[in-house]
Design a protein around this motif. Structure first.
Motif, PDB file in Angstrom:
ATOM      1  N   ASP A  97     -14.104 -11.000   6.445  1.00 27.77           N
ATOM      2  CA  ASP A  97     -12.741 -10.734   5.969  1.00 27.77           C
ATOM      3  C   ASP A  97     -11.960 -10.246   7.172  1.00 27.77           C
ATOM      4  O   ASP A  97     -12.216  -9.172   7.685  1.00 27.77           O
ATOM      5  CB  ASP A  97     -12.793  -9.662   4.866  1.00 27.77           C
ATOM      6  CG  ASP A  97     -11.499  -8.844   4.780  1.00 27.77           C
ATOM      7  OD1 ASP A  97     -10.430  -9.393   5.113  1.00 27.77           O
ATOM      8  OD2 ASP A  97     -11.580  -7.672   4.372  1.00 27.77           O
TER       9      ASP A  97
ATOM     10  N   GLY B 161      -8.274  -9.328   8.854  1.00 29.75           N
ATOM     11  CA  GLY B 161      -6.882  -9.052   8.540  1.00 29.75           C
ATOM     12  C   GLY B 161      -6.100  -8.693   9.780  1.00 29.75           C
ATOM     13  O   GLY B 161      -6.474  -7.790  10.518  1.00 29.75           O
TER      14      GLY B 161
ATOM     15  N   MET C 207      -0.291  -9.887   5.503  1.00 34.72           N
ATOM     16  CA  MET C 207      -1.572  -9.841   6.198  1.00 34.72           C
ATOM     17  C   MET C 207      -1.996 -11.272   6.498  1.00 34.72           C
ATOM     18  O   MET C 207      -2.146 -12.088   5.590  1.00 34.72           O
ATOM     19  CB  MET C 207      -2.593  -9.171   5.274  1.00 34.72           C
ATOM     20  CG  MET C 207      -3.896  -8.858   5.922  1.00 34.72           C
ATOM     21  SD  MET C 207      -3.737  -7.359   6.900  1.00 34.72           S
ATOM     22  CE  MET C 207      -4.876  -6.294   6.081  1.00 34.72           C
TER      23      MET C 207
ATOM     24  N   TRP D 131     -14.932  -0.534   6.676  1.00 37.15           N
ATOM     25  CA  TRP D 131     -13.825  -0.861   5.783  1.00 37.15           C
ATOM     26  C   TRP D 131     -14.289  -0.995   4.338  1.00 37.15           C
ATOM     27  O   TRP D 131     -15.273  -1.648   4.055  1.00 37.15           O
ATOM     28  CB  TRP D 131     -13.129  -2.153   6.217  1.00 37.15           C
ATOM     29  CG  TRP D 131     -11.749  -2.232   5.615  1.00 37.15           C
ATOM     30  CD1 TRP D 131     -10.606  -1.718   6.145  1.00 37.15           C
ATOM     31  CD2 TRP D 131     -11.382  -2.824   4.367  1.00 37.15           C
ATOM     32  NE1 TRP D 131      -9.547  -1.948   5.299  1.00 37.15           N
ATOM     33  CE2 TRP D 131      -9.991  -2.627   4.203  1.00 37.15           C
ATOM     34  CE3 TRP D 131     -12.080  -3.508   3.363  1.00 37.15           C
ATOM     35  CZ2 TRP D 131      -9.283  -3.078   3.102  1.00 37.15           C
ATOM     36  CZ3 TRP D 131     -11.379  -3.947   2.247  1.00 37.15           C
ATOM     37  CH2 TRP D 131      -9.995  -3.744   2.130  1.00 37.15           C
TER      38      TRP D 131
ATOM     39  N   ASN E 111      -8.217  -6.675  12.364  1.00 39.58           N
ATOM     40  CA  ASN E 111      -9.400  -6.010  11.823  1.00 39.58           C
ATOM     41  C   ASN E 111     -10.372  -7.046  11.278  1.00 39.58           C
ATOM     42  O   ASN E 111     -10.030  -7.824  10.401  1.00 39.58           O
ATOM     43  CB  ASN E 111      -8.983  -5.037  10.702  1.00 39.58           C
ATOM     44  CG  ASN E 111     -10.168  -4.214  10.209  1.00 39.58           C
ATOM     45  OD1 ASN E 111     -11.247  -4.237  10.805  1.00 39.58           O
ATOM     46  ND2 ASN E 111      -9.966  -3.498   9.126  1.00 39.58           N
TER      47      ASN E 111
ATOM     48  N   ARG F  63       0.849  -1.187   0.000  1.00 38.69           N
ATOM     49  CA  ARG F  63       0.000   0.000   0.000  1.00 38.69           C
ATOM     50  C   ARG F  63       0.883   1.235   0.000  1.00 38.69           C
ATOM     51  O   ARG F  63       1.899   1.262   0.698  1.00 38.69           O
ATOM     52  CB  ARG F  63      -0.818   0.094   1.290  1.00 38.69           C
ATOM     53  CG  ARG F  63      -1.967  -0.853   1.391  1.00 38.69           C
ATOM     54  CD  ARG F  63      -2.783  -0.555   2.661  1.00 38.69           C
ATOM     55  NE  ARG F  63      -3.624  -1.707   2.958  1.00 38.69           N
ATOM     56  CZ  ARG F  63      -4.333  -1.859   4.067  1.00 38.69           C
ATOM     57  NH1 ARG F  63      -4.283  -0.926   5.007  1.00 38.69           N
ATOM     58  NH2 ARG F  63      -5.073  -2.921   4.251  1.00 38.69           N
TER      59      ARG F  63
HETATM   60  N1  SER Z   1      -9.637  -5.953   4.585  1.00 36.86           N
HETATM   61  C1  SER Z   1      -9.327  -5.577   5.928  1.00 36.86           C
HETATM   62  C2  SER Z   1      -8.041  -4.809   6.037  1.00 36.86           C
HETATM   63  O1  SER Z   1      -7.285  -4.771   5.124  1.00 36.86           O
HETATM   64  C3  SER Z   1      -9.268  -6.818   6.796  1.00 36.86           C
HETATM   65  O2  SER Z   1      -8.565  -7.825   6.172  1.00 36.86           O
HETATM   66  O3  SER Z   1      -7.789  -4.245   7.071  1.00 36.86           O
END
Ligand code: SER
Length: 874
Positions: free
Chosen positions: A218, A220, A86, A154, A195, A67
């Motif tokens: 999801d 992470g 992750m 998110w 998260n 990122r």
């Molecule tokens: N998609 C969420 C994040 O990137 C959890 O995996 O934080």
């Protein structure tokens, strides 16, 4: 616990709870709405949207991610990074909030041994359900449970799956900042480690949210966040994934980590960025001026700039990358395999950038020397963006010169740049996309039967008109089709679809959303949903495409064999008339290499081996040695194409049944299309025959023109060239003789007052000579000037009756200035020119006034030298 144990503990925990362990996907995502794999869920987007069936209802991964959202902050804190891993667990319509929350708590506190009393929980302000589960079933005390706003919602991006989330924060203790939990406390003190996203919605391009067909999970957990806690060290830069890279950076810079804040920031940037570079290059990203390549280039430059700020004057990438490979190679063997290639790419880019830095410094000092009181925001931005000058540095250097910097303008340029990189690729879907989704939802995926069939009967499921009058172009959808939709470089098929009431000429076939095949066609008559249609692809075109595609695989294989395993496909075009193959390699292939590649491909063709296509699991494909470099999605069944003795690739394209059908393969060109990327274009089948025929015909024609047998063409050409050279030499010496002759004639006139055509004065010849070009006139004038008793010559004339040539060659001194003389004379003939005080030339457009111009020159000389030339004879 070290990183390897942490990864294993995580995936092992979920594997024991029926999760399929899926390997990390590439940093280059399949999904076009994001430029990089920015989260663990990116490879799974189609499963959340229910556009594709997941390999299992529950999966777990350790996904490499990249990122750049916080790239400016990276290094200034102990918790930001661009590349990270992750840890994730995912449920596709299987378990939801209750189970996800309990699993998270159990793993963090019981397996990883994190002290529950130091954990804080946040939930979205609307999510009473999640809050209740944390409070009542997990027993998190209410004072460590906080409701937050948008930061607990998110989204993957502007479009795509999203939902409220719940986060776990670890309290690092009062020495790291104020208390009050994540809501009020210090960000360095309360660190987000987990998260949980409750995927419920899909954000559409128009900004609206629609419910997903199934509620999913999801999760992470950033490995770099969790690892310091389980290793008992103070930050991720002290853990086993980064500490060795920091050590390499210390070594390269000759500085210690932990001694000075500014130095620490730089060392962290070196460590983080070199890791990102290693993984990006290994996944197939190469430095360039656009898209992902541009992002990589920026990361590389930030790293090189920091190193140079630390006083390092030579490239550091090689050393840092070696440390990255050492630290992470056992988990990511691809790094070990690609190390030489990564180091080569990074070092070349770094060297180039270090040269650029010098150029930027020179540019800055030039701008500062121009006397402006303010340096524009645009220049500051260019210095930042192109030459890697941080604006602080520009401001500092400018201030030393008493110049201010337009920071507002700089920020504006930065903003434009940011929004450009955010919009990434492929954004901006239209409402047509929703129509496609409806067709897909209603009728299911189009079955592709074109591997074996060119013609078949199918049912028309939908026809979307383009709404334009006149020629009726429509998009036709069938339940099953022999048409191949453009993908993986292979162009879409063309052909015909007909029903009892109409026919359509298919111009192109694409797959606008995964699973759906769209036939774009011109309609004649009516084609309606529900009808039975005969769908037939243009079979001879398709056969040519098959030849190109199979040849592309052989080419890929042959290139790796001749140049090495660093060669990777970077893109391709598989068309009926030609094929184009782009690959990573840093220099041009020499003739012998190209011939060898061509020969290897043709040897495989001549083997006539059958091309085998099989489907298998990705793991099986990998152990069969299949090449797959980008866009690979995991878990699913893959199609493996084996062409000849050694080429094995993952590929969904269409291929010849036997290699012999390719015909022959000829390379047409090999060029560079960017730093480190080469392109080969080639032809097969009748295309190579046509090419060879043309070349032979050309050769025949050349031989005919040379009046030589074909076998002897080269010798004949050499003889011709030799004769040409000889004639040129002769011509030159004749010219020299004429020049010498003219010069001595003119010099002879100097002693007779007014003896030449136009007069001579005090050793200077002024004369007219036509049918000689400027070069010849200049040589004559110079020769006159060099003759004893002469001081120079001004000669004018017209070489061709249309143009004017004027030259002046004057001995230096006595205030005579050839360029002055020539420019006043040139004005008379409507031209201009110049030179030095000794020698000047000019052109003009008015040959009728040449004599007048020479007279003006004479007057000018008289004026300058102060001599009286007397009257000219009439
Ligand atoms: N998609 C969420 C994040 O990137 C959890 O995996 O934080």
């Amino acid at each position: 616990m070290r990183s390897t144990e942490l990864r294993e503990a995580f995936t092992g925990f979920f594997a024991a709870r029926d999760h399929l362990v899926v390997p990390s996907a590439s940093l280059i995502p399949h999904d076009a709405s994001v430029m990089f794999t920015i989260a663990g869920m990116v490879p799974f987007k189609p499963y959340f949207l229910d556009a594709e069936r997941p390999p299992a209802p529950r999966v777990t991964t350790v996904q490499r991610c990249f990122r750049t959202l916080d790239i400016e902050v990276v290094g200034t804190t102990e918790r930001h990074c661009t590349f990270f891993e992750m840890l994730g667990n995912f449920s596709f319509g299987d378990y939801f909030k209750q189970e996800a929350i309990s699993l998270a708590w159990e793993l963090v506190t019981e397996v990883l041994g994190v002290d529950g009393d130091r954990l804080w929980v946040t939930v979205h302000h609307s999510d009473a359900e999640a809050e209740e589960i944390w409070r009542d079933s997990v027993n998190v005390p209410p004072h460590r449970l906080q409701r937050l706003g948008e930061e607990n919602y998110w989204r993957m991006g502007d479009v795509g799956p999203c939902g409220p989330c719940s986060e776990l924060y670890f309290d690092r203790g009062p020495e790291h900042g104020a208390g009050g939990g994540p809501e009020h406390g210090g960000p360095e003190r309360f660190v987000e480690i987990w998260n949980l996203v409750f995927m419920e919605m899909d954000a559409l391009p128009d900004g609206s949210l629609v419910e997903l067909p199934r509620k999913s999970i999801d999760t992470g957990a950033g490995l770099e966040r969790m690892l310091p806690i389980v290793e008992g060290v103070s930050s991720m830069f002290d853990t086993d994934v980064l500490a060795p890279v920091i050590a390499a950076a210390e070594d390269a810079a000759g500085q210690r980590y932990g001694a000075d804040h500014g130095t620490d920031v730089a060392l962290r940037i070196l460590a983080d960025h070199s890791r990102a570079i290693a993984f990006l290059v290994s996944d197939g990203v190469l430095p360039s001026n656009e898209g992902r390549g541009y992002v990589l280039r920026r990361v590389l430059r930030r790293m090189a700039r920091r190193a140079s700020q630390l006083g390092v004057r030579k490239p550091v990438a090689a050393r840092l990358i070696a440390a990255v490979v050492e630290a992470m190679g056992s988990t990511y063997p691809q790094l070990v395999r690609d190390e030489d290639f990564i180091v080569g790419v990074a070092t070349r880019e770094e060297e180039r950038f270090l040269r650029t830095l010098d150029i930027g410094a020179a540019m800055l000092s030039e701008v500062l020397g121009s006397g402006e009181a303010e340096l524009s925001g645009d220049v500051a931005f260019r210095l930042h963006d192109t030459y890697g000058f941080p604006v602080e540095l520009t401001t500092e250097i400018a201030a030393e010169h008493g110049v201010s910097v337009d920071l507002e303008g700089f920020r504006k340029s930065m903003e434009v740049q940011r929004s450009l990189s955010r919009s990434a690729v492929g954004a901006g879907a239209s409402s047509r996309t929703e129509q496609y989704r409806e067709v897909l939802e209603q009728f299911g995926a189009t079955v592709f039967a074109g591997y074996s069939e060119d013609v078949l009967e199918a049912r028309v499921v939908a026809v979307l008109d383009n709404g334009q009058a006149g020629e009726r172009v429509a998009e036709i959808f069938l339940d099953v089709t022999p048409f191949y939709a453009e993908s993986g470089g292979q162009v879409g098929d063309t052909g015909r679809i007909s029903t009892s009431t109409g026919a359509a000429t298919v111009l192109d076939t694409t797959s606008p959303i995964a699973g759906l095949v769209c036939h774009r066609a011109v309609l004649d008559g009516e084609i309606s949903p529900g009808q039975i249609a005969t769908a037939s692809v243009d079979a001879s075109r398709r056969a040519a495409i098959r030849r190109s595609h199979s040849a592309t695989h052989l080419l890929h294989w042959a290139l790796r064999k001749v140049l090495g395993d660093h060669v990777r496909q970077q893109g391709s075009l598989v068309a009926p008339d030609r094929l184009r193959f782009d690959f990573s390699h840093s220099e041009a292939l020499d003739h012998d290499q190209l011939v060898e590649v061509e020969r290897l491909v043709n040897m495989e063709v001549l083997s006539g081996a059958e091309v085998e296509t099989t489907t298998m699991s990705r793991e099986e494909a990998e152990s069969a040695g299949a090449l797959a470099f980008f866009g690979d999605r995991y878990g699913a069944v893959v199609r493996v194409v084996r062409a000849g003795s050694e080429s094995v690739e993952l590929c969904g394209g269409t291929h010849v049944a036997s290699l012999g059908l390719i015909g022959s393969f000829i390379v047409v060109s090999e060029t560079s299309i960017g730093s480190n990327v080469r392109r080969i274009e080639a032809v097969t089948g009748l295309g190579s025959l046509a090419m060879a025929r043309e070349a032979l015909d050309d050769l025949d024609e050349v031989a005919g023109a040379l009046k030589s047998p074909v076998d002897d063409v080269l010798k004949a050409l050499e003889r011709l060239a030799e004769r040409h050279r000889r004639l040129e030499r002769e011509l030159r010496s004749l010219q020299q003789a004429r020049i010498a002759d003219e010069a001595s004639q003119l010099a002879a006139t100097v002693s007779q007052p007014y003896g030449s055509e136009l007069g001579a004065l005090a050793g200077i010849v002024i004369a007219r000579r036509d049918r000689l070009d400027t070069d010849a006139l200049r040589e004559i004038a110079v020769a006159v000037r060099g003759t004893a008793g002469c001081r120079g010559a001004v000669i004018g004339g017209t070489p061709d009756g249309g143009r004017v040539a004027l030259v002046a060659a004057l001995a230096p001194g006595e205030g005579l200035d050839a360029s002055k003389v020539i420019s006043v004379a040139a004005r008379v003939v409507g031209g201009g020119g110049g030179g030095t005080a000794d020698l000047a030339v000019a052109g003009g457009k008015d040959p009728g006034r040449i004599d007048e111009a020479l007279e003006v020159a004479r007057q000018e000389i008289m004026k300058i030298s102060g001599e009286s030339g007397g009257d000219r004879p009439s």
